[in-house]
Motif scaffolding. Structure first.
Motif, PDB file in Angstrom:
ATOM      1  N   VAL A 176       0.840  -1.204   0.000  1.00 13.45           N
ATOM      2  CA  VAL A 176       0.000   0.000   0.000  1.00 13.45           C
ATOM      3  C   VAL A 176       0.874   1.253   0.000  1.00 13.45           C
ATOM      4  N   PHE A 177       1.946   1.245   0.796  1.00 10.98           N
ATOM      5  CA  PHE A 177       2.854   2.393   0.819  1.00 10.98           C
ATOM      6  C   PHE A 177       3.574   2.557  -0.511  1.00 10.98           C
ATOM      7  N   ARG A 178       3.837   1.455  -1.211  1.00 13.21           N
ATOM      8  CA  ARG A 178       4.433   1.583  -2.552  1.00 13.21           C
ATOM      9  C   ARG A 178       3.436   2.204  -3.524  1.00 13.21           C
ATOM     10  N   LEU A 179       2.157   1.897  -3.347  1.00 12.67           N
ATOM     11  CA  LEU A 179       1.125   2.536  -4.171  1.00 12.67           C
ATOM     12  C   LEU A 179       1.075   4.039  -3.912  1.00 12.67           C
ATOM     13  N   TYR A 180       1.194   4.433  -2.636  1.00 11.18           N
ATOM     14  CA  TYR A 180       1.251   5.859  -2.299  1.00 11.18           C
ATOM     15  C   TYR A 180       2.424   6.528  -3.010  1.00 11.18           C
ATOM     16  N   LEU A 181       3.563   5.849  -3.032  1.00 17.68           N
ATOM     17  CA  LEU A 181       4.760   6.390  -3.661  1.00 17.68           C
ATOM     18  C   LEU A 181       4.553   6.556  -5.162  1.00 17.68           C
ATOM     19  N   LEU A 182       3.935   5.567  -5.791  1.00 16.57           N
ATOM     20  CA  LEU A 182       3.663   5.638  -7.229  1.00 16.57           C
ATOM     21  C   LEU A 182       2.695   6.775  -7.526  1.00 16.57           C
ATOM     22  N   GLU A 183       1.673   6.909  -6.723  1.00 19.02           N
ATOM     23  CA  GLU A 183       0.702   7.984  -6.907  1.00 19.02           C
ATOM     24  C   GLU A 183       1.369   9.355  -6.794  1.00 19.02           C
ATOM     25  N   PHE A 184       2.249   9.510  -5.809  1.00 18.85           N
ATOM     26  CA  PHE A 184       2.986  10.762  -5.641  1.00 18.85           C
ATOM     27  C   PHE A 184       3.838  11.055  -6.868  1.00 18.85           C
ATOM     28  N   LEU A 185       4.504  10.058  -7.386  1.00 19.42           N
ATOM     29  CA  LEU A 185       5.382  10.232  -8.539  1.00 19.42           C
ATOM     30  C   LEU A 185       4.595  10.633  -9.788  1.00 19.42           C
ATOM     31  N   GLN A 186       3.402  10.091  -9.936  1.00 14.33           N
ATOM     32  CA  GLN A 186       2.615  10.336 -11.140  1.00 14.33           C
ATOM     33  C   GLN A 186       1.905  11.688 -11.138  1.00 14.33           C
TER      34      GLN A 186
END
Length: 311
Positions: A176-186
């Motif tokens: 889930v935290f990796r998803l947060y990171l991807l969302e931030f990057l995008q």
């Protein structure tokens, strides 16, 4: 992260007084007596949390105690700043964040620090580390104050997250935290500029994941300054006594308990220390510490993170 501050009674007194203040508005924990159906005793006349919906029984009293502590510390700081014939090369700025009690010093001073960097140190790289990266919109807006600085965001990879391979629903938390990171990057329009990498083929913005076999990652904080990885002065680190009063452009760090997310800004009790210095020895050591935190990091662009999430 650990910093040793020696021979500074004002900072020692600050944290001692802070602990005494928090103690006055906190519950005490005592051994539970299985033969006694009553709750563990608490200080003064506070009701047990299970019997009251608010986290504090008397908010006004808690606010009064905190405001008294904060105002006292402000006056002491002013007296230090007005002392004559003192050439300060380093400033220590302790801050608190206790949103339930109306204290937002971390948020305010982070904004002020980044505004200072944006105006006085344009283009300086900024490094942000947290084991649990989940910045809310308000925090991203504060980060975006630095218009020209590129941010090097470092967080734990799923394998370095403390919930890795946990039982039950907790086991999915790292992903889930990796998803947060991807969302931030995008979401480029809602965040600051990020560091770039030339790998694999073209320059792309990246974030960094800490990945070291057998280790979890909990370092948190922020670094800024014009030192680059390949120009850290090893002579200064190895022979600090050979250099006296040598100063250069300002650099610094923020060290403390905040993860720069929603929980840190709006739920928890957090304490930070902002360190700004022009002293070469301290500056070099701060940047060396940052370099060690990033030693086991791997850059991830949007496509790489997306592939890892889908896998």
């Amino acid at each position: 992260r650990y910093f040793c501050i020696q021979n500074h009674s004002e900072i020692a007194n600050y944290y001692w007084s802070l602990l005494q203040t928090i103690d006055q508005i906190s519950y005490t924990l005592e051994p539970f007596n299985d033969k006694d159906d009553s709750h563990p005793s608490s200080i003064s006349n506070l009701q047990h949390p299970l019997q009251f919906k608010s986290p504090f029984i008397d908010i006004s009293n808690a606010n009064s105690l905190l405001n008294s502590f904060i105002n006292s510390q402000i006056q002491q700081s002013k007296s230090l700043l007005t002392q004559k014939d003192i050439n300060h090369s380093t400033y220590l700025i302790p801050t608190l964040q206790m949103a339930p009690l109306g204290v937002f010093q971390d948020e305010f001073m982070l904004s002020k620090t980044l505004s200072f960097i944006n105006q006085s140190l344009p283009n300086t790289p900024i490094y942000l580390a947290t084991g649990y990266f989940n910045p809310v919109e308000a925090v991203c807006k504060i980060f975006s104050i630095c218009k020209t600085s590129k941010w090097h965001v470092l967080t734990s990879s799923p394998a370095a997250n403390s919930f890795y391979q946990a039982k039950g629903i907790a086991g999915v938390i790292p992903e889930v935290f990796r998803l947060y990171l991807l969302e931030f990057l995008q979401k480029k329009s809602e965040r600051p500029l990020l560091a770039t990498s030339l790998e694999p083929k073209e320059e792309e913005e990246v974030v960094f994941e800490y990945e070291r076999e057998g280790w979890t990652f909990h370092a948190k904080g922020l670094w800024f300054g014009h030192h680059q990885d390949n120009v850290i002065d090893k002579e200064i680190l190895q022979n600090p006594n050979n250099i006296h009063n040598k100063e250069e452009s300002l650099s610094g760090t923020i060290i403390g308990s905040s993860n720069f997310g929603s929980r840190s800004f709006y739920r928890d009790l957090e304490a930070q220390l902002i360190i700004i210095t022009s002293n070469t020895i301290l500056s070099t050591n701060i940047q060396h510490e940052r370099q060690k935190c990033y030693q086991y990091s791997k850059p991830r662009n949007s496509a790489q993170l997306n592939a890892l999430v889908k896998s």
